[in-house]
Design a protein around this motif. Structure first.
Motif, PDB file in Angstrom:
ATOM      1  N   ASP A   1       5.326  10.552   2.697  1.00 57.94           N
ATOM      2  CA  ASP A   1       6.776  10.330   2.350  1.00 57.94           C
ATOM      3  C   ASP A   1       7.373   9.659   3.235  1.00 57.94           C
ATOM      4  O   ASP A   1       8.442   8.972   2.891  1.00 57.94           O
ATOM      5  N   SER A   2       7.180   9.661   4.591  1.00 55.81           N
ATOM      6  CA  SER A   2       8.065   8.924   5.595  1.00 55.81           C
ATOM      7  C   SER A   2       7.907   7.477   5.453  1.00 55.81           C
ATOM      8  O   SER A   2       8.622   6.722   5.963  1.00 55.81           O
ATOM      9  N   LEU A   3       6.723   6.913   4.714  1.00 52.96           N
ATOM     10  CA  LEU A   3       6.732   5.464   4.386  1.00 52.96           C
ATOM     11  C   LEU A   3       7.088   5.136   2.910  1.00 52.96           C
ATOM     12  O   LEU A   3       7.124   4.056   2.352  1.00 52.96           O
ATOM     13  N   GLY A   4       8.015   6.174   2.199  1.00 52.55           N
ATOM     14  CA  GLY A   4       8.698   5.985   0.990  1.00 52.55           C
ATOM     15  C   GLY A   4       8.065   6.037  -0.237  1.00 52.55           C
ATOM     16  O   GLY A   4       8.262   5.633  -1.289  1.00 52.55           O
ATOM     17  N   ASP A   5       6.531   6.342   0.141  1.00 52.60           N
ATOM     18  CA  ASP A   5       5.672   6.625  -1.276  1.00 52.60           C
ATOM     19  C   ASP A   5       6.330   7.474  -2.319  1.00 52.60           C
ATOM     20  O   ASP A   5       6.844   8.630  -1.911  1.00 52.60           O
ATOM     21  N   LYS A   6       6.507   7.336  -3.621  1.00 57.51           N
ATOM     22  CA  LYS A   6       6.786   8.215  -4.669  1.00 57.51           C
ATOM     23  C   LYS A   6       5.374   8.564  -5.297  1.00 57.51           C
ATOM     24  O   LYS A   6       5.503   9.839  -5.884  1.00 57.51           O
TER      25      LYS A   6
ATOM     26  N   SER B   1       0.749  -1.387  -0.138  1.00 56.75           N
ATOM     27  CA  SER B   1       0.058   0.051  -0.032  1.00 56.75           C
ATOM     28  C   SER B   1       0.830   1.192  -0.065  1.00 56.75           C
ATOM     29  O   SER B   1       0.378   2.267  -0.380  1.00 56.75           O
ATOM     30  N   HIS B   2       2.019   1.202   0.511  1.00 62.08           N
ATOM     31  CA  HIS B   2       3.008   2.263   0.526  1.00 62.08           C
ATOM     32  C   HIS B   2       4.249   1.923   0.152  1.00 62.08           C
ATOM     33  O   HIS B   2       4.956   0.959   0.941  1.00 62.08           O
ATOM     34  N   GLY B   3       4.944   2.818  -0.599  1.00 61.00           N
ATOM     35  CA  GLY B   3       6.392   2.361  -0.998  1.00 61.00           C
ATOM     36  C   GLY B   3       6.584   1.903  -2.394  1.00 61.00           C
ATOM     37  O   GLY B   3       7.930   1.787  -3.065  1.00 61.00           O
ATOM     38  N   GLN B   4       5.578   1.338  -2.972  1.00 58.05           N
ATOM     39  CA  GLN B   4       5.507   0.755  -4.296  1.00 58.05           C
ATOM     40  C   GLN B   4       6.724   0.055  -4.673  1.00 58.05           C
ATOM     41  O   GLN B   4       7.520  -0.129  -5.482  1.00 58.05           O
ATOM     42  N   ILE B   5       6.679  -1.211  -3.618  1.00 53.76           N
ATOM     43  CA  ILE B   5       7.672  -2.067  -3.886  1.00 53.76           C
ATOM     44  C   ILE B   5       7.152  -3.238  -4.212  1.00 53.76           C
ATOM     45  O   ILE B   5       6.347  -4.231  -3.545  1.00 53.76           O
ATOM     46  N   PRO B   6       7.481  -3.905  -5.438  1.00 54.57           N
ATOM     47  CA  PRO B   6       6.622  -5.011  -5.942  1.00 54.57           C
ATOM     48  C   PRO B   6       7.138  -6.174  -5.246  1.00 54.57           C
ATOM     49  O   PRO B   6       6.376  -7.148  -5.100  1.00 54.57           O
TER      50      PRO B   6
END
Length: 131
Positions: A111-116, A27-32
């Motif tokens: 931002d603090s969760l790495g979201d782009k 859900s946050h960070g867009q890490i596949p």
């Protein structure tokens, strides 16, 4: 009628024991990779196959796993298959990546969760277990 088999790849699992499906998301960070790990865990997390040593010549070490991951194309490049393979406690893994899954809005980018961006990355998974 004869069939030409020289051009046909031998299946990884000749004897299929079971097939499970799952899905996972980040859900946050867009890490596949995180979504794929969750999808694979979802597919196998409630299975116990205590009779493998009786069913499979060579036991657990001889198991083969065919894993299909359906991942949104724009997130496929960021996938770490070595990390995903660690989900499986035994067996030889073979991965197939295909276009699929889903990109849905999470509704917020933090931002603090790495979201782009506000993309939520969803991965679908099929795990075939055999030998």
């Amino acid at each position: 009628m004869s069939s030409e088999s020289s051009n046909v790849e031998k299946p990884h699992c000749e004897h299929v024991l079971f097939v499970e499906c799952g899905f996972g998301n980040d859900s946050h960070g867009q890490i596949p990779t995180k979504a794929a790990v969750r999808a694979c865990r979802n597919a196998i997390e409630f299975n116990s196959i205590p009779s493998i040593n009786r069913l499979v010549p060579g036991g657990y070490d001889a198991l083969k796993l065919d894993i299909i991951l359906a991942i949104p194309p724009k997130y496929q490049a960021g996938l770490d298959l070595e990390a995903v393979a660690k989900v499986f406690p035994y067996g030889e893994t073979k991965f197939t990546i295909q276009d699929g899954g889903m990109v849905a809005p999470s509704g917020i980018a933090i931002d603090s969760l790495g979201d782009k961006n506000d993309d939520m990355v969803v991965v679908c998974c099929s795990v075939t277990v055999g030998y």
